[in-house]
Design an enzyme around this catalytic site. Sequence first.
Site, PDB file in Angstrom:
ATOM      1  CE  LYS A 126      42.101  41.185  45.530  1.00 35.59           C
ATOM      2  NZ  LYS A 126      40.726  40.837  45.154  1.00 35.59           N
ATOM      3  CB  THR A 127      45.093  35.514  48.428  1.00 38.69           C
ATOM      4  OG1 THR A 127      44.562  36.702  49.012  1.00 38.69           O
ATOM      5  CG2 THR A 127      45.977  34.812  49.449  1.00 38.69           C
ATOM      6  CD  GLU A 170      45.580  39.640  48.118  1.00 35.75           C
ATOM      7  OE1 GLU A 170      44.368  39.670  48.384  1.00 35.75           O
ATOM      8  OE2 GLU A 170      46.382  38.854  48.657  1.00 35.75           O
TER       9      GLU A 170
END
Length: 469
Positions: A126-127, A170
């Site tokens: 995600k990051t 995110e």
Amino acid sequence: MAADLSTPTVPADLARPHFIGIGGAGMSGIAKILTQRGARVQGSDARESVTAAALRGLGATVHIGHDATHLAQDASCVVVSSAIRPDNPELAAAASRGVPVVHRSDALAALMDACRPLAVAGTHGKTTTTSMLAVALGALGLDPSYAIGGDLNEPGSNAHNGRGEIFVAEADESDRSFHKYAPDVAIVLNVELDHHANYSSMEEIYESFVTFADRIRPGGVLVVSADHEGARELTRRVRERGDVRVRTYGEAADADVRVLDITPHGLTSEATVRLDGDELTFAVFVPGRHYALNAVAALVAGSELGVPAGELAKALGTYTGVRRRLQLKGEANSVQVIDSYAHHPTEMTADLEAIRGGAGDGRIIVLFQPHLFSRTQELATEMGESLALADASVVLDIYPAREDPIPGVTSDLIIDAARAAGADVRHAATGTAGAEVVAGMAEPGDLVLTMGAGDVTELGPEILARLPH
């Protein structure tokens, strides 16, 4: 694609917020955006940090330590994450005074409400994917707002209040907080069982991700991996319901956006995709197939928001990484020390395979810190098997974060599994001891990887200092 240069307003209940744990990756980003939008932000954190200093530089008030007196008399709300315990004195003070308590996800949802949100979800990646989008859209002059669970290149760069209409965020599934968001475009990179304190089965995980997909705004789209088994099952469930348009990407033959080739070049790679009948080839300046596939997800999602795919593909080449995601910390005695946030076996394996491509004839030595007792209890065997991909490993004691110890759950579970898989592995009780052991093992040409989601990230400089200069 024109930018909307209006300045979003701050909701009344967030005009004077108090953040408990303001220095955390997710919390600090929201605090930063609120400060930039004109809110009078205050908060507290357990210890001093560069993040706290950066927030003060923006005008926020940051206290160190937790005390009921830190809660201002005119606070409009208290913002918390799921990591804040009920007995926190500032939270208790808010309850006694009737100050509203707002979860971090609700605050972020309120900030995104007037924008075109793009939410990035998945068990891993995600990051990185959120960061890729933030950097690429910024390079195209679209000035997006963004909130990321890590810093792009320096402390404080985890969030930005842009003047454009896009907000990239995110979306965290760990505590189901991603159910609060209503994106125009959502990405799901992968779906696996993790966060065992909150999910008891894959069925619960699927139900949670389906709920997230249901939150996509009318006319929006779900961009989802065609390669990952869990993501394919999610696609089947969402398409069966028929409420949300789905667009898949990946190397699978049935992917809507097909990845034709990923060519590694040391610690970089090149990806070729077929998107809407056109072939695009672009560079990815971070190592590993998984990062190249993250870039493809970003490409598809951005194009769904109307960004020209050819321009976005080139702009993705301006992304050079995020802190803690295979970040080079330095080199001494021809030994490179790299930091990895990987703490789940899938992430550990992906990063070790990516680093292997850049190690040449050198060895890979890992200093690994397990994260959470519950995760170790469930995945110790898989963690040990991942460590067997390294040439040698040192395993630290478990980083507890928000959890209390579980009887019988220690790093020995991982060490035993690693040895059973043929790994050269040993234990170190403290970070300093681990740094000393690793520095003593490393030889010119080796790559040292500090790995885990806890404070193992601070040991890179210690290792470098102990290497011959």
